[in-house]
Design an enzyme around this catalytic site. Structure first.
Site, PDB file in Angstrom:
ATOM      1  N   LYS A 184       0.871  -1.175   0.000  1.00 17.03           N
ATOM      2  CA  LYS A 184       0.000   0.000   0.000  1.00 17.03           C
ATOM      3  C   LYS A 184       0.909   1.227   0.000  1.00 17.03           C
ATOM      4  O   LYS A 184       2.037   1.179   0.491  1.00 17.03           O
ATOM      5  CB  LYS A 184      -0.969   0.021   1.169  1.00 17.03           C
ATOM      6  CG  LYS A 184      -0.399   0.136   2.537  1.00 17.03           C
ATOM      7  CD  LYS A 184      -0.221   1.510   3.099  1.00 17.03           C
ATOM      8  CE  LYS A 184      -1.358   2.449   2.838  1.00 17.03           C
ATOM      9  NZ  LYS A 184      -1.029   3.790   3.464  1.00 17.03           N
ATOM     10  N   THR A 211       2.532   5.714   5.737  1.00 16.56           N
ATOM     11  CA  THR A 211       2.363   5.232   4.393  1.00 16.56           C
ATOM     12  C   THR A 211       2.809   3.899   3.874  1.00 16.56           C
ATOM     13  O   THR A 211       2.088   2.957   3.825  1.00 16.56           O
ATOM     14  CB  THR A 211       3.016   6.253   3.482  1.00 16.56           C
ATOM     15  OG1 THR A 211       2.243   7.380   3.650  1.00 16.56           O
ATOM     16  CG2 THR A 211       3.052   5.842   2.091  1.00 16.56           C
ATOM     17  N   GLU A 241      -0.736   9.829  -5.105  1.00 19.38           N
ATOM     18  CA  GLU A 241      -1.944  10.634  -4.921  1.00 19.38           C
ATOM     19  C   GLU A 241      -2.171  11.578  -6.098  1.00 19.38           C
ATOM     20  O   GLU A 241      -1.338  12.423  -6.388  1.00 19.38           O
ATOM     21  CB  GLU A 241      -1.852  11.425  -3.628  1.00 19.38           C
ATOM     22  CG  GLU A 241      -1.954  10.514  -2.424  1.00 19.38           C
ATOM     23  CD  GLU A 241      -1.750  11.255  -1.134  1.00 19.38           C
ATOM     24  OE1 GLU A 241      -2.533  11.027  -0.226  1.00 19.38           O
ATOM     25  OE2 GLU A 241      -0.815  12.058  -1.065  1.00 19.38           O
TER      26      GLU A 241
END
EC number: 2.3.1.35
Lengths: 411, 411
Positions: free
Chosen positions: A186, A197, A283
């Site tokens: 991830k 993160t 992102e």
């Protein structure tokens, strides 16, 4: 690939996962940390697995990293790995540390293991206490399975702002036995500390001692996970863990084993694949950027230059704008701190050469823009003409959505 | 402030400029490099001025920087400084170097000076040849004046994507004589290499030798210009030049002069003011961010931590989102590479304390959001509780407009 003599081939396993290597089960459930989505998962091995791990270099380390390091220190093996998302259990002081121990102990009890064979990890918001009652209640419901769907469930349980699950599997042959390496990750923002993160969990059925596995993982991490950047930030919770069940029944792998290179390459391919999937899902990203630097003083400097380019907000913005802006690339090279000859640098973007021996060359802006519009992966190649060093790095473009996601995340 | 005995006071001169110190004239005109706006300017001194300069650390340096360094090397004095915007004359090889010499020679001829008393500099797009005919034709029209409007014209001529001109002036008293320091800057993106960015020109009438002026400027630059970041990129053309006319008639300033500290502080205030103006006008910025770090191992580490925080895309995005997101701040501290005690860090945003001894403390999100909404300058204060080091850094928020400007600039 079968049990042929081509021991050095590394092959991608379509739809392979962390459950492809022998001896592993997994699960993922909704424990109530997120509103609806899965938020708690586990990987279990039939036997105590040799383990290797790398951790964030951030001096602020989350509580579960400390507890996991303690577990691994006991006998360099773990048998279960439990992960929650939505809350990072970072910057939570003594209470956070106790929560991580509680999470580990509840997991050990659920799976009938001693505490030190359990690793725990968390990803999510920093600075809020873990809702430990929800976590322990969830742990008591974990029932790992080896069905295909279980890997997906686990993959889903570890996501935060990721838009897709990320998994991979490669195989090779060692001593005539098929050895598999499966992985899951991830990331999304690499890194947005508030989401604490980058996590990656890799399974293999190779027979290999922890020390050799650690050696391979550390080396490979430098060429893969440490070569991706979304925003240059390094989180408090970053972690990569490899578990080796040893059920492939090969002769123990060491650097002098004739098939060491094949195993190393298989693990590297898995890690590189996961790294690229993380970068591509950065992102707000619309493009994966791959930078290849050749002609550097050595491989390390090549990687450093590549990462400097792929980490430049200006280069990232230019890729989003489909602009073959080599001026920003040469600037990033110039402040990389690496050995260069300012008068002898080549840069190309896709198939378009834009700079040769540091002189701008006429190119078709149309062709370059078409490449940057049509391709999902933008390749930037640089030749420094200093020596033979080569390295790659991966990142993504900087978009309006990156700003939107990160301006709005916590509130 | 007048000729009082308070020699150590430093005062801001309202509407002061590069023409406030005695002996300077300036001009700015449209020479045709931009479509309509001014693009060529000059500062002239009545006499050869002591000079100090700092240059980009990027290994790729633009041609005019090389020529200016040659000029200064001859007798550490210059009398004229000529600047064009719109084209950086960077990555232009031998032809670019010849163009910079031509630009210098034409200027020397226009002002009746030997070549080596002229400095030249360029800012704008990288990798395109200077339209040298337009530049020399423009130079032949330069007629510097000491009227107020001339400083503004010069200021305008050096802008690229800047949205405002940036100037400042401070005064102090040295040996009973008023000494002025005036300055002008351009920046906007700090740094967007394609615009070949941060330039600052400072004038003073102090009597000071070049070597002492250089010593002061180098030290001050580390605390001011080197402490701002918009996007972390370092351009090929960055340059700060200070010219000292010596017409204030003070005794020559040296570090042992009783008023050295006053002069140093005056120059520092001017540089800090310009630095903050540059950061505030960062591309797409809506807020100036000031980070103050205390309790660091030393001043250098304090500055490094401050710059790491203000350079984090995640912190910058959070400020844009009016989100008092201390988790991202502590993460940036953790990967700064400086000495910290992870268990003993304080963070406040404006008047709101958010973290004390590394423990989250309850605060009013409403009050924090109101502060981040209402104020133009967002103050982040960090105490590391390690030692006594203190330092500041400045930056701006990361906005949709940053992406828009940089995705679309070149095309």
């Amino acid at each position: 690939m079968g049990m042929t003599k081509q021991t050095n081939q590394v092959e991608l396993v379509e739809k392979g996962s962390i459950l492809t290597p022998k001896g592993f089960k997994a699960t993922g459930i909704h424990a109530g940390l997120k509103r609806k989505r899965k938020d708690l998962g586990a990987i279990i091995c039939e036997v105590p697995a040799s383990v290797a791990a790398v951790y964030t270099l951030n001096q602020i380390q989350a509580a579960p990293l400390k507890v996991t390091q303690e577990s691994i220190a006991v006998e360099q093996k773990i048998q279960a790995l439990v992960v929650n998302s939505a809350n990072a259990n970072a910057c939570t002081g003594e209470r956070g540390l106790q929560d991580a121990y509680t999470m580990r102990h509840a997991s050990a009890k659920q799976f009938g293991l001693p505490d030190h064979l359990v690793a725990v990890t968390s990803t999510g918001v920093i600075g809020e206490y873990l809702p430990i009652d929800k976590v322990t209640a969830g742990i008591s419901q974990l029932e790992p399975s080896d069905l295909d769907g279980a890997a997906i469930e686990f993959n889903e349980a570890i996501l935060t702002t990721d838009t897709t699950t990320k998994q991979t599997c490669f195989q090779t042959v060692v001593d005539g036995k098929t050895v598999s390496v499966g992985g899951v990750a991830k990331g999304s923002g690499m890194i947005h500390p508030n989401m604490a993160t980058m996590l990656s969990f890799v399974t293999t059925d190779a027979v290999i001692e922890s020390s050799h596995l650690q050696h391979a993982l550390s080396s490979i991490t430098n060429q893969t996970f440490n070569r991706i950047t979304v925003d240059g930030d390094t989180s408090t919770n970053d972690m990569v863990v490899v578990m080796a069940s040893g059920l492939a029944e090969n002769q123990p792998l060491t650097p002098t084993h004739p098939d060491w290179a094949a195993f190393y390459e298989t693990l590297k391919q898995a890690c590189e694949s996961l790294s690229k999937q993380i970068a591509r899902d950065g992102e707000g990203a619309t493009k994966l950027i791959e930078v290849q630097v050749s002609g550097a003083l050595n491989d390390e400097e090549a990687g450093k230059v590549a990462k400097q380019i792929v980490g430049s907000d200006l280069v990232k913005s230019a890729v989003f704008g489909k602009d073959a802006n080599w001026g920003r690339i040469i600037c990033a090279i110039g402040y990389s701190g690496c050995t260069i000859d300012p008068e002898n640098i080549d840069i190309s973007i896709g198939n378009t050469a834009t700079l040769k021996n540091s002189q701008p060359i006429v190119f078709s802006e149309e062709q370059a823009t078409a490449y940057m519009t049509d391709e999902e992966t933008i390749l930037i190649q640089v030749n420094l003409h200093v020596a033979e060093g080569f390295g790659k790095a991966w990142g993504c473009d900087l978009t309006y959505d990156y700003v939107r996601i990160n301006a709005g995340y916590r509130t």
